[in-house]
Design an enzyme around this catalytic site. Structure first.
Site, PDB file in Angstrom:
ATOM      1  N   CYS A 166       0.817  -1.212   0.000  1.00  0.00           N
ATOM      2  CA  CYS A 166       0.000   0.000   0.000  1.00  0.00           C
ATOM      3  C   CYS A 166       0.854   1.266   0.000  1.00  0.00           C
ATOM      4  O   CYS A 166       2.033   1.238   0.344  1.00  0.00           O
ATOM      5  CB  CYS A 166      -0.862   0.065   1.263  1.00  0.00           C
ATOM      6  SG  CYS A 166      -2.017  -1.301   1.464  1.00  0.00           S
ATOM      7  N   CYS A 216      -3.052   4.860   2.585  1.00  0.00           N
ATOM      8  CA  CYS A 216      -4.154   3.897   2.446  1.00  0.00           C
ATOM      9  C   CYS A 216      -5.061   3.910   3.665  1.00  0.00           C
ATOM     10  O   CYS A 216      -4.600   3.903   4.807  1.00  0.00           O
ATOM     11  CB  CYS A 216      -3.605   2.492   2.233  1.00  0.00           C
ATOM     12  SG  CYS A 216      -4.906   1.327   1.786  1.00  0.00           S
ATOM     13  N   CYS A 247      -2.515  -3.022  -3.554  1.00  0.00           N
ATOM     14  CA  CYS A 247      -3.807  -2.869  -2.874  1.00  0.00           C
ATOM     15  C   CYS A 247      -4.857  -2.368  -3.857  1.00  0.00           C
ATOM     16  O   CYS A 247      -4.597  -1.470  -4.659  1.00  0.00           O
ATOM     17  CB  CYS A 247      -3.623  -1.867  -1.730  1.00  0.00           C
ATOM     18  SG  CYS A 247      -5.158  -1.303  -0.996  1.00  0.00           S
ATOM     19  N   CYS A 272      -5.963   1.574  -2.487  1.00  0.00           N
ATOM     20  CA  CYS A 272      -5.122   2.782  -2.673  1.00  0.00           C
ATOM     21  C   CYS A 272      -4.321   2.772  -3.979  1.00  0.00           C
ATOM     22  O   CYS A 272      -3.687   3.764  -4.320  1.00  0.00           O
ATOM     23  CB  CYS A 272      -4.194   2.981  -1.475  1.00  0.00           C
ATOM     24  SG  CYS A 272      -2.862   1.764  -1.346  1.00  0.00           S
TER      25      CYS A 272
END
Length: 200
Positions: free
Chosen positions: A43, A47, A74, A77
């Protein structure tokens, strides 16, 4: 081959970086990325996903390092600024369920872990797998329960707990609904050599 840890390619987790992660500080985006070992997802610091356990986090200087270490971006994000294909996302979730189906797993928990909304996860999982995440978890639990009934002398209550269902009457009801017999009947039929693996 040199160890990644020895070379510190993962980067160092400083208090400053940890604060950036827990406060979703966007000013640290592109300065570092963080990955979570248990979910294999990485991430941006900003995030909004659930804060991971610190000991499960590793730090990368860029997204390429995280990808090279077999972490996936992810879905929430988008650390590579690309959208993760639904099939890859659902594969991540399925693999997590396969390893953790005996834990308390709700749609909300899975959404948190997979960095997406529970509603979107439910819809996408069903579209790709033909069943909902909850149905998939039930299937794994009942398959494990059948193995316990075949291979062990554990009580029905112990088996229910072992497969992640703490409510024994619910376990018995679910087992009968999906398998066609109660756990006790199923065990008797195995002993009598008359069991045929029908439904589920």
């Amino acid at each position: 081959m040199e160890s990644i840890q020895d070379n510190d390619d993962y980067g160092v987790m400083t208090d400053e970086k940890w604060q950036a992660i827990i406060s979703n500080d966007a000013s640290y985006n592109n300065i570092f990325f963080y990955a979570v070992k248990t979910t294999k997802i990485f991430c941006k610091p900003s995030c909004k996903s659930r804060v991971p356990n610190k000991e499960n986090v590793c730090i990368f200087h860029n997204a390429q390092q995280a990808l090279a270490a077999k972490f996936r971006p992810c879905k929430r994000c988008k650390p590579t600024n690309e959208r993760l294909p639904d099939s890859e996302w659902v594969t991540q979730v399925t693999q997590y369920i396969d390893k953790n189906f005996t834990e308390k797993l709700t749609l909300e928990t899975l959404g948190d872990i997979a960095h997406g909304s529970p509603y979107h996860l439910q819809r996408t999982f069903k579209k790709l797998n033909g069943i909902t995440p909850v149905e998939y978890i039930q299937h794994l639990r009942l398959s494990a329960a059948k193995e316990y009934l075949r291979q062990t002398n554990k009580s029905i209550e112990e088996i229910a707990t072992c497969v992640g269902i703490t409510n024994t009457p619910y376990f018995i009801t679910l087992f009968k609904k999906k398998i066609g017999h109660t756990p006790a009947q199923y065990r008797q039929m195995i002993k009598g050599g008359e069991i045929i693996d029908e439904k589920g």
